[in-house]
Design a protein around this motif. Structure first.
Motif, PDB file in Angstrom:
ATOM      1  N   TYR A   1      24.213  35.497 -38.018  1.00 27.52           N
ATOM      2  CA  TYR A   1      23.249  35.763 -39.081  1.00 27.52           C
ATOM      3  C   TYR A   1      22.506  37.079 -38.890  1.00 27.52           C
ATOM      4  N   GLY A   2      23.124  37.991 -38.164  1.00 31.65           N
ATOM      5  CA  GLY A   2      22.594  39.342 -38.049  1.00 31.65           C
ATOM      6  C   GLY A   2      21.294  39.452 -37.296  1.00 31.65           C
TER       7      GLY A   2
ATOM      8  N   GLU B   1       7.812  33.303 -23.788  1.00 37.35           N
ATOM      9  CA  GLU B   1       8.463  34.600 -23.596  1.00 37.35           C
ATOM     10  C   GLU B   1       9.856  34.613 -24.208  1.00 37.35           C
ATOM     11  N   GLU B   2      10.564  33.491 -24.089  1.00 34.24           N
ATOM     12  CA  GLU B   2      11.896  33.404 -24.683  1.00 34.24           C
ATOM     13  C   GLU B   2      11.810  33.511 -26.199  1.00 34.24           C
ATOM     14  N   ALA B   3      10.830  32.831 -26.790  1.00 32.86           N
ATOM     15  CA  ALA B   3      10.648  32.915 -28.240  1.00 32.86           C
ATOM     16  C   ALA B   3      10.293  34.335 -28.654  1.00 32.86           C
ATOM     17  N   LYS B   4       9.419  34.965 -27.886  1.00 32.94           N
ATOM     18  CA  LYS B   4       8.985  36.332 -28.209  1.00 32.94           C
ATOM     19  C   LYS B   4      10.154  37.309 -28.151  1.00 32.94           C
ATOM     20  N   ALA B   5      11.093  37.075 -27.257  1.00 32.63           N
ATOM     21  CA  ALA B   5      12.235  37.977 -27.103  1.00 32.63           C
ATOM     22  C   ALA B   5      13.153  37.982 -28.320  1.00 32.63           C
ATOM     23  N   TYR B   6      13.065  36.949 -29.142  1.00 32.64           N
ATOM     24  CA  TYR B   6      13.897  36.892 -30.351  1.00 32.64           C
ATOM     25  C   TYR B   6      13.331  37.767 -31.474  1.00 32.64           C
ATOM     26  N   GLU B   7      12.099  38.205 -31.354  1.00 37.16           N
ATOM     27  CA  GLU B   7      11.466  38.999 -32.404  1.00 37.16           C
ATOM     28  C   GLU B   7      11.874  40.468 -32.254  1.00 37.16           C
ATOM     29  N   THR B   8      13.087  40.767 -32.658  1.00 36.90           N
ATOM     30  CA  THR B   8      13.649  42.111 -32.561  1.00 36.90           C
ATOM     31  C   THR B   8      14.234  42.515 -33.918  1.00 36.90           C
ATOM     32  N   PRO B   9      14.452  43.812 -34.152  1.00 37.41           N
ATOM     33  CA  PRO B   9      15.036  44.243 -35.423  1.00 37.41           C
ATOM     34  C   PRO B   9      16.391  43.586 -35.657  1.00 37.41           C
ATOM     35  N   ASN B  10      16.616  43.132 -36.890  1.00 41.08           N
ATOM     36  CA  ASN B  10      17.905  42.512 -37.197  1.00 41.08           C
ATOM     37  C   ASN B  10      18.935  43.585 -37.516  1.00 41.08           C
ATOM     38  N   SER B  11      20.197  43.182 -37.529  1.00 46.30           N
ATOM     39  CA  SER B  11      21.291  44.138 -37.726  1.00 46.30           C
ATOM     40  C   SER B  11      21.672  44.298 -39.193  1.00 46.30           C
ATOM     41  N   ILE B  12      20.959  43.629 -40.104  1.00 44.45           N
ATOM     42  CA  ILE B  12      21.266  43.734 -41.533  1.00 44.45           C
ATOM     43  C   ILE B  12      20.522  44.913 -42.156  1.00 44.45           C
ATOM     44  N   ASN B  13      19.209  44.945 -41.959  1.00 44.70           N
ATOM     45  CA  ASN B  13      18.414  46.025 -42.554  1.00 44.70           C
ATOM     46  C   ASN B  13      17.440  46.672 -41.571  1.00 44.70           C
ATOM     47  N   GLY B  14      17.496  46.239 -40.311  1.00 48.33           N
ATOM     48  CA  GLY B  14      16.641  46.828 -39.288  1.00 48.33           C
ATOM     49  C   GLY B  14      15.231  46.304 -39.248  1.00 48.33           C
ATOM     50  N   ASN B  15      14.898  45.399 -40.147  1.00 46.67           N
ATOM     51  CA  ASN B  15      13.549  44.833 -40.151  1.00 46.67           C
ATOM     52  C   ASN B  15      13.373  43.841 -39.005  1.00 46.67           C
ATOM     53  N   THR B  16      12.135  43.673 -38.585  1.00 50.47           N
ATOM     54  CA  THR B  16      11.814  42.697 -37.556  1.00 50.47           C
ATOM     55  C   THR B  16      11.089  41.517 -38.199  1.00 50.47           C
ATOM     56  N   PHE B  17      11.603  40.328 -37.957  1.00 46.28           N
ATOM     57  CA  PHE B  17      10.963  39.124 -38.480  1.00 46.28           C
ATOM     58  C   PHE B  17      10.285  38.382 -37.337  1.00 46.28           C
TER      59      PHE B  17
END
Length: 268
Positions: free
Chosen positions: A76-77, A191-207
């Protein structure tokens, strides 16, 4: 289609589905109990299910997705799930459930109470018929508390430190105070949850898991202090307005009726 009808009750690791399992234990001896394991559950969830097995006198079957959460995340990018992108529920809970059922005719028992009006992810396959015993028999929240207390099962241990619902430790339906409590009790999971908050590969936005506020922002001392203060004010208000409520009902940041409602298969 098979001739025999199977009876299946999905457990989320929360109070309502656990109470339903106890409630239906003698009424439907052939009941199958299943838990859809995402491998992202809180330790207390597994402990609660283990204790429930002892009370039921039957094993709880654990299903898993064909792919891990991290693998689905890549597909899911790197767009983490949210209430608008609930691919986690669909792929880690609902699909394994439907695969477990197959094409058999099934009565699926769901722990919706008579005092709530909720919708959420349940299967719509024609061979699966949902059954709502609590609504059928008029059971409300007080009845669920009574069932859990009289059975000796009680509430999941995560309610003791402020978690109000079952589901993955990074569930986006968590309230802000629950993120604070997660950091306090399981900093490694935070910390594991926080590590998932990175730019996505679809549009570069961070959710972010928590709407527009990142976990890096939320964990700042002054912000955590503000959330804790807001929670204390809200809890005091809930106690004043609802003096007969049990503590477990007012542990959340918001008053009970204001809590966001998650996916049925995850959090009942």
């Amino acid at each position: 289609m098979s001739e025999a009808i199977r009876h299946v009750l999905s457990l989320s690791g929360g109070k309502d589905s656990a109470a339903l399992a106890v409630y239906m234990r003698d009424e439907v001896p052939e009941m199958e109990y299943i838990f859809h394991d995402t491998d992202k559950e809180l330790p207390e969830t597994y402990e609660y299910l283990h204790r429930l097995e002892a009370i039921l006198g039957k094993p709880i079957t654990k299903t898993t997705s064909e792919r891990s959460f991290d693998n689905w995340l890549k597909i899911y990018g790197n767009m983490i799930p949210s209430n608008h992108r609930r691919w986690c529920t669909r792929m880690l809970k609902l699909k394994p459930f439907e695969r477990y059922i197959g094409e058999d005719d099934v009565l699926n028992y769901i722990g919706l109470r008579a005092d709530e009006d909720r919708t959420g992810y349940i299967s719509h396959k024609k061979n699966i018929t949902p059954i709502y015993p609590f609504q059928r028999d008029g059971l409300v929240l007080a009845d669920i508390h009574r069932i859990l207390e009289e059975s000796g099962l009680g509430f999941p241990k995560y309610t003791e430190w402020g978690r109000t619902r079952s589901g993955c430790f990074f569930c986006f339906y968590q309230q802000k105070i629950e993120w604070v409590r997660l950091k306090e009790h399981y900093p490694e999971l935070f910390e594991e949850a926080k590590a998932y908050e990175t730019p996505n590969s679809i549009n570069g936005n961070t959710f972010y898991w928590n709407g527009n506020e990142s976990l890096s922002e939320l964990e700042q001392p002054e912000r955590m202090a503000q959330i804790l203060n807001n929670w204390e004010v809200s809890r005091a208000r809930a106690r004043k307005n609802l003096p007969n409520q049990k503590l477990v009902q007012i542990l959340g940041y918001a008053e009970p009726e204001e809590e966001p409602q998650g996916c049925l298969i995850c959090q009942l």
